[in-house]
Design a protein around this motif. Sequence first.
Motif, PDB file in Angstrom:
ATOM      1  N   ASP A  35     -36.048 -32.836  36.339  1.00  0.00           N
ATOM      2  CA  ASP A  35     -36.472 -31.721  34.986  1.00  0.00           C
ATOM      3  C   ASP A  35     -37.494 -31.087  34.730  1.00  0.00           C
ATOM      4  OD1 ASP A  35     -34.902 -31.568  32.559  1.00  0.00           O
ATOM      5  OD2 ASP A  35     -36.280 -32.786  31.402  1.00  0.00           O
ATOM      6  N   GLU A  36     -38.422 -30.889  35.992  1.00  0.00           N
ATOM      7  CA  GLU A  36     -39.576 -30.057  36.104  1.00  0.00           C
ATOM      8  C   GLU A  36     -39.265 -28.764  37.030  1.00  0.00           C
ATOM      9  OE1 GLU A  36     -43.428 -30.501  34.988  1.00  0.00           O
ATOM     10  OE2 GLU A  36     -42.924 -32.873  34.963  1.00  0.00           O
ATOM     11  N   GLN A  37     -39.226 -27.596  36.292  1.00  0.00           N
ATOM     12  CA  GLN A  37     -39.207 -26.403  37.494  1.00  0.00           C
ATOM     13  C   GLN A  37     -40.153 -26.700  38.603  1.00  0.00           C
ATOM     14  OE1 GLN A  37     -36.879 -24.178  37.706  1.00  0.00           O
ATOM     15  NE2 GLN A  37     -37.984 -23.163  39.670  1.00  0.00           N
ATOM     16  N   LYS A  38     -41.498 -26.926  38.206  1.00  0.00           N
ATOM     17  CA  LYS A  38     -42.651 -26.930  39.335  1.00  0.00           C
ATOM     18  C   LYS A  38     -42.202 -27.653  40.545  1.00  0.00           C
ATOM     19  CE  LYS A  38     -45.302 -30.609  37.365  1.00  0.00           C
ATOM     20  NZ  LYS A  38     -46.633 -31.102  36.927  1.00  0.00           N
ATOM     21  N   PHE A  39     -41.216 -28.531  40.635  1.00  0.00           N
ATOM     22  CA  PHE A  39     -40.833 -29.355  41.586  1.00  0.00           C
ATOM     23  C   PHE A  39     -40.111 -28.300  42.586  1.00  0.00           C
ATOM     24  CE2 PHE A  39     -37.649 -31.816  43.895  1.00  0.00           C
ATOM     25  CZ  PHE A  39     -38.580 -32.674  44.522  1.00  0.00           C
ATOM     26  N   PHE A  40     -39.629 -27.223  42.262  1.00  0.00           N
ATOM     27  CA  PHE A  40     -38.873 -26.470  42.945  1.00  0.00           C
ATOM     28  C   PHE A  40     -39.582 -25.098  43.413  1.00  0.00           C
ATOM     29  CE2 PHE A  40     -36.128 -28.858  40.225  1.00  0.00           C
ATOM     30  CZ  PHE A  40     -35.238 -29.430  41.180  1.00  0.00           C
ATOM     31  N   LEU A  41     -39.487 -24.620  44.634  1.00  0.00           N
ATOM     32  CA  LEU A  41     -39.924 -23.345  45.210  1.00  0.00           C
ATOM     33  C   LEU A  41     -39.278 -22.310  44.809  1.00  0.00           C
ATOM     34  CD1 LEU A  41     -41.385 -24.985  48.604  1.00  0.00           C
ATOM     35  CD2 LEU A  41     -42.725 -24.209  46.580  1.00  0.00           C
ATOM     36  N   ALA A  42     -37.832 -22.476  44.811  1.00  0.00           N
ATOM     37  CA  ALA A  42     -36.852 -21.150  44.550  1.00  0.00           C
ATOM     38  C   ALA A  42     -36.623 -21.315  43.058  1.00  0.00           C
ATOM     39  CB  ALA A  42     -35.698 -21.497  45.525  1.00  0.00           C
ATOM     40  N   GLU A  43     -36.497 -20.106  42.499  1.00  0.00           N
ATOM     41  CA  GLU A  43     -36.354 -20.090  41.238  1.00  0.00           C
ATOM     42  C   GLU A  43     -35.136 -20.647  40.454  1.00  0.00           C
ATOM     43  OE1 GLU A  43     -35.693 -16.455  37.579  1.00  0.00           O
ATOM     44  OE2 GLU A  43     -36.470 -15.840  39.847  1.00  0.00           O
ATOM     45  N   ASP A  44     -34.175 -20.642  41.518  1.00  0.00           N
ATOM     46  CA  ASP A  44     -32.897 -21.383  41.126  1.00  0.00           C
ATOM     47  C   ASP A  44     -32.753 -22.637  41.944  1.00  0.00           C
ATOM     48  OD1 ASP A  44     -32.370 -20.068  43.542  1.00  0.00           O
ATOM     49  OD2 ASP A  44     -30.339 -19.514  42.914  1.00  0.00           O
ATOM     50  N   GLY A  45     -33.726 -23.384  42.454  1.00  0.00           N
ATOM     51  CA  GLY A  45     -33.786 -24.498  43.146  1.00  0.00           C
ATOM     52  C   GLY A  45     -33.241 -25.632  42.758  1.00  0.00           C
ATOM     53  N   ALA A  46     -33.101 -25.741  41.369  1.00  0.00           N
ATOM     54  CA  ALA A  46     -32.571 -27.243  40.545  1.00  0.00           C
ATOM     55  C   ALA A  46     -31.041 -27.020  40.658  1.00  0.00           C
ATOM     56  CB  ALA A  46     -33.071 -26.977  39.151  1.00  0.00           C
ATOM     57  N   SER A  47     -30.540 -26.066  41.006  1.00  0.00           N
ATOM     58  CA  SER A  47     -28.971 -25.809  41.192  1.00  0.00           C
ATOM     59  C   SER A  47     -28.736 -25.364  42.490  1.00  0.00           C
ATOM     60  CB  SER A  47     -28.366 -25.046  39.997  1.00  0.00           C
ATOM     61  OG  SER A  47     -28.806 -23.948  40.078  1.00  0.00           O
ATOM     62  N   ILE A 215     -42.985 -43.247  51.027  1.00  0.00           N
ATOM     63  CA  ILE A 215     -44.295 -42.603  50.183  1.00  0.00           C
ATOM     64  C   ILE A 215     -44.657 -41.233  50.463  1.00  0.00           C
ATOM     65  CG2 ILE A 215     -46.684 -43.516  50.050  1.00  0.00           C
ATOM     66  CD1 ILE A 215     -44.644 -45.484  49.034  1.00  0.00           C
ATOM     67  N   GLN A 216     -44.246 -40.739  51.491  1.00  0.00           N
ATOM     68  CA  GLN A 216     -44.331 -39.330  51.495  1.00  0.00           C
ATOM     69  C   GLN A 216     -43.616 -38.489  50.395  1.00  0.00           C
ATOM     70  OE1 GLN A 216     -42.771 -38.320  55.509  1.00  0.00           O
ATOM     71  NE2 GLN A 216     -45.005 -38.242  56.466  1.00  0.00           N
ATOM     72  N   HIS A 217     -42.116 -38.996  50.147  1.00  0.00           N
ATOM     73  CA  HIS A 217     -41.617 -38.423  49.242  1.00  0.00           C
ATOM     74  C   HIS A 217     -42.108 -38.714  47.580  1.00  0.00           C
ATOM     75  CE1 HIS A 217     -38.446 -36.469  46.976  1.00  0.00           C
ATOM     76  NE2 HIS A 217     -38.058 -37.576  46.826  1.00  0.00           N
ATOM     77  N   VAL A 218     -42.692 -39.891  47.520  1.00  0.00           N
ATOM     78  CA  VAL A 218     -43.510 -40.281  46.244  1.00  0.00           C
ATOM     79  C   VAL A 218     -44.545 -39.266  45.950  1.00  0.00           C
ATOM     80  CG1 VAL A 218     -44.526 -42.083  44.974  1.00  0.00           C
ATOM     81  CG2 VAL A 218     -42.599 -42.591  46.527  1.00  0.00           C
ATOM     82  N   TRP A 219     -45.417 -38.801  47.085  1.00  0.00           N
ATOM     83  CA  TRP A 219     -46.323 -37.752  46.733  1.00  0.00           C
ATOM     84  C   TRP A 219     -45.638 -36.527  46.071  1.00  0.00           C
ATOM     85  CZ3 TRP A 219     -51.599 -37.176  46.755  1.00  0.00           C
ATOM     86  CH2 TRP A 219     -51.881 -35.736  46.723  1.00  0.00           C
ATOM     87  N   GLU A 220     -44.489 -36.205  46.730  1.00  0.00           N
ATOM     88  CA  GLU A 220     -43.946 -35.211  46.337  1.00  0.00           C
ATOM     89  C   GLU A 220     -43.391 -35.070  44.646  1.00  0.00           C
ATOM     90  OE1 GLU A 220     -41.848 -33.618  50.551  1.00  0.00           O
ATOM     91  OE2 GLU A 220     -40.532 -34.484  48.662  1.00  0.00           O
ATOM     92  N   LEU A 221     -43.189 -36.443  44.281  1.00  0.00           N
ATOM     93  CA  LEU A 221     -42.858 -36.596  42.739  1.00  0.00           C
ATOM     94  C   LEU A 221     -44.020 -36.774  42.016  1.00  0.00           C
ATOM     95  CD1 LEU A 221     -40.037 -38.553  43.865  1.00  0.00           C
ATOM     96  CD2 LEU A 221     -39.862 -36.447  43.297  1.00  0.00           C
ATOM     97  N   LYS A 222     -45.307 -36.560  42.359  1.00  0.00           N
ATOM     98  CA  LYS A 222     -46.395 -37.124  41.398  1.00  0.00           C
ATOM     99  C   LYS A 222     -46.309 -36.069  40.411  1.00  0.00           C
ATOM    100  CE  LYS A 222     -50.434 -36.386  43.504  1.00  0.00           C
ATOM    101  NZ  LYS A 222     -51.216 -35.244  42.821  1.00  0.00           N
TER     102      LYS A 222
END
Length: 597
Positions: A35-47, A215-222
Motif C-alpha cells: 500500500d505504499e508507492q515508495k516500495f516501487f521503483l516504477a511510477e506504475d509499479g503497483a499495477s 529474510i532478504q525480502h523482509v529487509w525490502e519490506l522494512k
Amino acid sequence: MPSEARLNELASDPYWIALGHYETGKLGGWRSYVDEQKFFLAEDGASNPQAELRATLEAIYQPTPLNDEHAQCRYPARTRWLSEQLQLSDLPQPTCAEYDKWMTDVAPNSTVLVFPAAYLNSPSSMFGHTLLRIDQADIDSNNTALLSYALNFGAYIEGMDNSILYAWKGLMGGYPGLFSLVPYREKLAEYRSLENRDLWEYRLNLTPVETRRMIQHVWELKDIRFDYFFFDENCSFRLLELLEIARPGLELTDQFPITAIPTDTVRAIKQAGLIERTDYRPSRERELVTRTDPLDASELVWVERLADEDIALEDENFKKLGQARRALITDAAFRLLRYRASGEGREPQTVKRSFNLLREINSNPPPELAVERPGLPEEGHESRTWQLGAGSRGDKAFAEYGLRMAYHDLNDNQYGFPAGAQIEIMQMKLRQYEGNHWQLQNLDLVSIRSLTPRSELLKPLSWQVAAGFERVPGKDDDEVLAAHINGGAGGSWNLTDNVQAFALATMRIEHHSDFAAYLVPAAGFNTGLLWRNPLGNMLAEVNNDYFINGEVRRSMALSQQWEISSNLGLRLAAEREFSHLSTPENTLKLELRWYDY
C-alpha cells in the motif's frame, strides 16, 4: 540488456509476482497488496510488474557512490533473483553497510512457525495468531531460542482504540499492516504471560539458503505498509507469502481466496510438507492449573495464603504439613503470584514474596511439572461449515441450508479448540417450508461465547455477545425476522471432568415489525450444561428474556452432535419456545455439518 521477450517472461514469472506481492485484479491486470508507492521503483509499479522489473534492472546498474541508498542495498532479494536469472556478472558493487550489519545481527539459519493459541479476551487474538521465529545456526547446540528474532505481521495502531473499534476497523481494513522483527523473548513474554496463551512452535524444514532468501525480502519490506484485514490479508496470509519467497514453487496463498484463518494456514503448511518437528509451550495459566490439580481444598487455601501473606511460610500449621505436600503448595503459590502479576509493574511486596517462595522451593523442590499436551490446533476441524438440515416446526416440515464462514461453536468437535469457547462469524441459514415457501432463518454477523470455568484460585468471568438477524416468535403463531444485539456475563463451573455448567445474566436490544417501538430492550438470563460425551458434545440451555414492553420470551434447547469424523458431524437439535405473542412451538431438526476451508 536482455531481449524484450526475456524481460516479459521474467515479469510474469511467479517468483517476480511474489516479490512484488501482486495479485490478479478483479477487472483484469495486476494490483499489489503493498500500500505504499515508495516500495516501487516504477511510477506504475503497483499495477505493472513489467515496468517494475525494468526499473529494478536499470536501478541495480546505477553507479556505486549511492551505497546504502543503492537499489542493490534496498532490494537484495530482487537483485539476487535477477542476477541468477540473467547471469549478471557485471553489476556494480555498492557498500551496503546497514543491510550487512542487520543481516549479521539476525544471522538467519532456520525457521520456526509459532502459533499462539486463540485468546477470546482480545479481538485481535480470537482466532489465534502466527509469526515466524528466525534462528541462528547454534540454536540446538546452545539452546539459544530466546536470542532469536520474531518476524511478525500485524495491524499498526496509533493511539488507544477500544476493543469494539479495533474489531470494526480490523474487519474493514481501517489499519495499515506492517512487518516487524523483534527479539523472540519479547513475543514469548507477551503471549505466554500477558495473554496467558499456549504456544505451538513448528520447526520448518527450510534450509539456511531458503531462510536467508526470505529474510532478504523482509529487509525490502522494512517500514512498508500493506492493507490489513482480519479475515484475509492478515498475519497468516502475509507469512504464507514469505514462505513462497523462501521456497519457490510453493503454492500456499492460492488456497485462501476468501479467508485466512490461522489454524487453516498452519494446516496448509503442514500439508505442504514443511513441518519437521512440533514443540509445545504451555501458558502460565495452564501450568498453574496443572500444578494445583492434585491439591485438595485445604491445600488450595494455603496456596492463596502463601501468595498473599509474607508470614504464611513461617506458620507452624504450614510447617506441620508433609514435606512433599509443602513443596507442591509452595510451587503453586509462586506460580499463582506470577500469574496475578502478569502485565503489572514489579511491586516491592510482590518481589519480596516471590523471592521468599523461590528460596523455599530451592530448599524443598517439587517434582518436575508435566503438562499434558492438548490436541494439535491444525488437527481440529476446518473453519468453514456447510450445513444441510431437515426438520419440523409445529406441524410444518422444512429443509434448511446453511453456511458459516468461521469457525467453531460449543457443539462442534472440540479437539484442538479451547474448551467452552465459541466464535461464529457470518453464518446464514435459509429455510424451505412445504409449499416451496423460502425464508431467511437467521444471519448471524457475530456470536462469541467464552465459558471459562471458575476454580478456587482462578475466577474468570464468562461472557457472550451476539449480533445479527434471527427468526423469533411473532403474532398469529408466525415467525418474524428480528434484528438484535445481545450480550451477557456470569460464571461457569466444572461439575465433573466432562460436564460444565454456566449461568449468565443477559441484556438484549431487538427490533422487529411486531413491536410498536423501534428498539425494545430486554433483561434476562441464560443457563445450561455442556457435556462432552462419547458421541461428541451435548448442549442443554434455557434462555429467558423480559422485554420492557411486556413481552416475555423463553426457550429450552437441547442439541447433540455425533462426530462422524473431524470434518463431518451429524447434529440433532430440539427446542421449545414460549412467547406472549404466540402459542408454544416445538422445533426438531437433524443437520449434517461439513467443515472445510
